[in-house]
Design an enzyme around this catalytic site. Structure first.
Site, PDB file in Angstrom:
ATOM      1  N   LYS A 168      -2.890   8.147 -15.477  1.00  0.00           N
ATOM      2  CA  LYS A 168      -3.478   7.675 -14.263  1.00  0.00           C
ATOM      3  C   LYS A 168      -4.815   8.639 -13.990  1.00  0.00           C
ATOM      4  O   LYS A 168      -5.921   7.868 -13.789  1.00  0.00           O
ATOM      5  CB  LYS A 168      -2.612   8.149 -13.106  1.00  0.00           C
ATOM      6  CG  LYS A 168      -1.044   8.321 -13.453  1.00  0.00           C
ATOM      7  CD  LYS A 168      -0.323   7.051 -13.148  1.00  0.00           C
ATOM      8  CE  LYS A 168       0.983   6.927 -13.902  1.00  0.00           C
ATOM      9  NZ  LYS A 168       1.832   5.809 -13.400  1.00  0.00           N
TER      10      LYS A 168
ATOM     11  N   ALA B  36       2.381  14.163 -13.664  1.00  0.00           N
ATOM     12  CA  ALA B  36       1.772  12.561 -14.074  1.00  0.00           C
ATOM     13  C   ALA B  36       0.641  12.448 -13.138  1.00  0.00           C
ATOM     14  O   ALA B  36       0.056  11.430 -13.502  1.00  0.00           O
ATOM     15  CB  ALA B  36       2.836  11.686 -13.931  1.00  0.00           C
TER      16      ALA B  36
ATOM     17  N   ASP C  57       7.065  17.697 -14.621  1.00  0.00           N
ATOM     18  CA  ASP C  57       6.526  16.602 -14.900  1.00  0.00           C
ATOM     19  C   ASP C  57       5.057  16.378 -13.894  1.00  0.00           C
ATOM     20  O   ASP C  57       5.104  16.201 -12.871  1.00  0.00           O
ATOM     21  CB  ASP C  57       7.282  15.250 -14.310  1.00  0.00           C
ATOM     22  CG  ASP C  57       6.973  13.978 -14.647  1.00  0.00           C
ATOM     23  OD1 ASP C  57       5.926  13.903 -15.304  1.00  0.00           O
ATOM     24  OD2 ASP C  57       7.688  12.931 -14.298  1.00  0.00           O
TER      25      ASP C  57
ATOM     26  N   TRP D   2      11.565   9.026  -9.362  1.00  0.00           N
ATOM     27  CA  TRP D   2      10.924   8.134 -10.082  1.00  0.00           C
ATOM     28  C   TRP D   2      11.947   7.359 -10.717  1.00  0.00           C
ATOM     29  O   TRP D   2      12.731   7.842 -11.312  1.00  0.00           O
ATOM     30  CB  TRP D   2      10.006   8.517 -11.135  1.00  0.00           C
ATOM     31  CG  TRP D   2       9.447   7.401 -12.001  1.00  0.00           C
ATOM     32  CD1 TRP D   2       8.941   6.312 -11.762  1.00  0.00           C
ATOM     33  CD2 TRP D   2       9.140   7.482 -13.396  1.00  0.00           C
ATOM     34  NE1 TRP D   2       8.229   5.592 -12.685  1.00  0.00           N
ATOM     35  CE2 TRP D   2       8.539   6.268 -13.845  1.00  0.00           C
ATOM     36  CE3 TRP D   2       9.451   8.504 -14.567  1.00  0.00           C
ATOM     37  CZ2 TRP D   2       8.421   6.060 -15.170  1.00  0.00           C
ATOM     38  CZ3 TRP D   2       9.094   8.065 -15.978  1.00  0.00           C
ATOM     39  CH2 TRP D   2       8.665   6.864 -16.074  1.00  0.00           C
TER      40      TRP D   2
END
Ligand code: LMR
Length: 398
Positions: free
Chosen positions: A245, A212, A210, A129
């Site tokens: 999200k 997300a 991570d 990212w």
């Protein structure tokens, strides 16, 4: 005092949103920033989230500080969502702090690493990212990359990745995307997670996961399987969680950072350092988003309704992957686009040359970051033919 500062180039992802807004074309398409969109191009607040929010506002009697660790119910429930039944087993070894979104969680992790072990190096996937390196590196921690994506096969470069990890020194930190790898959309299979866990364990490496996009790959449980495998086997694990999200709470900045430590005494010490780190950067996290997520997760009916809404979002993204692959194949039967349907989550890399990507934005008015990452949720029944025409027109350019 500030006269020597030069104007900076736009952020590679957020700059796309600004460029899209500036473009006067009526047919423009935004495949940039990673936000979910419905068929009308809107990013809705899930109904369960709205309901929890309404109830919270009706009941809220004070705006007094929440405290440095944030909302403790949220911390417990969000870690339970990530770790499933393991959460109870690891409870005493887990130190959690509510953070300013997933970015805040990553940064909190980097700050703590830098304070506890200033010489440690965080190894991130290549590619990763666009904000991982700036966000983590700004804490002062050193960063390096490990091979992850194989552009030729559009899949995980697993042999190279494993070989690289096998050469890292003990104590190296390895940042792994829990699911829906950003930007490539290619994830480790469970067998590959298992092999990675073996190497981490044997080499004394520390995973930093991570998470997300939990729920955006397949479903809440499947998407956490790799994380859970690591958490069950390794002595230490760092975990950054975002509610942006899957709860649609983007601007509320709800997230959490947890460390599963070797023992309960270490976890208790870590908790004090988490609190002090937050206090020194921003004092304490915002209440609203985390309170909403805690409420959704703590109410069986709301939780089910929310999970159903996440399931509908992921079903739509899978449908859009198939739709775009289909429309592209219809135009160019000689080119393989099946990778679009094999990849997971919101993103895939088009794998085009920079000239082709820049032509997509400037000539075709189809916007995406410079690495050619597309957000599949920006595709719709209404624009898919236009998007496919544009991609096909720039194929082979550069
Ligand atoms: C993205 O990757 O587009 C999102 O995570 C939004 C962001 O902050 O970059």
């Amino acid at each position: 005092m500030f006269g020597n500062l030069q104007i900076l180039p736009p952020d590679p992802i957020l700059g796309v949103t600004a460029a899209f807004r500036r473009d006067p074309s009526p047919n423009k398409v935004d495949l940039g920033v990673g936000v979910y969109r419905d068929e009308f191009g809107n990013t809705p607040v899930p109904a369960a989230v709205r309901e929890a929010e309404r109830a919270l506002i009706a009941e809220q009697s004070t705006k007094v500080y929440v405290g440095p660790a944030g909302n403790l119910e949220f911390n417990e429930r969000i870690v339970e969502l990530a770790l499933g039944s393991l959460a109870a087993q690891l409870k005493d070894r887990t130190a959690t702090i509510q953070t300013v979104g997933g970015c805040g969680a990553l940064r909190m992790g980097a700050e703590l690493l830098h304070a506890a072990a200033p010489d440690s190096v965080v190894h991130v996937s290549d590619p990763t990212w666009a904000n991982h390196e700036p966000l983590l590196g700004n804490s002062g921690i050193a960063l390096q990359r490990y091979p992850y994506y194989e552009p030729k096969t559009r899949s995980v470069a697993f042999d190279r990745m494993l070989d690289h990890l096998q050469r890292l020194p003990a104590g190296a930190v390895v940042l792994l995307h829990g699911c829906c790898h950003n930007p490539s959309g290619v994830d480790l299979s469970l067998g590959q997670w298992d092999a990675v866990a073996d190497v981490l364990d044997q080499r004394g490496l520390v995973p930093f996961v991570d998470l997300a996009y939990q729920g955006f790959g397949d479903d809440i449980e499947t998407d956490a399987a790799g994380l859970r495998l690591l958490a069950g086997r390794l002595p230490t694990l760092l975990l950054a969680i975002s509610c942006s999200k899957n709860f649609g709470l983007y601007r509320e900045r709800a997230g959490a950072f947890a460390i599963i430590a070797e023992d309960a005494a270490t976890a208790r010490a870590i908790a004090t350092h988490q609190a002090r780190t937050g206090r020194r950067m921003y004092s304490m996290p915002p209440d609203h988003g985390a309170a909403i997520a805690a409420r959704v997760l703590g109410d069986a009916q709301l939780r089910q309704a929310w999970q159903d809404e996440v399931a509908a979002m992921v079903a739509r993204m899978k449908k859009l992957r198939a739709l775009l692959a289909d429309r592209l194949s219809a135009r160019r039967p000689d080119v393989d686009f099946s990778w679009l349907t094999r990849q997971r989550g919101m993103f895939s890399l088009l794998g085009l040359e920079p000239a082709a990507i820049s032509a997509l934005c400037s000539e075709e008015h189809v916007f995406m970051p410079p690495d050619g990452r597309i957000n599949l949720a920006g595709v719709s029944d209404a624009n898919v033919d236009r998007v496919a025409d544009s991609i096909v027109r720039v194929l082979g350019r550069g």
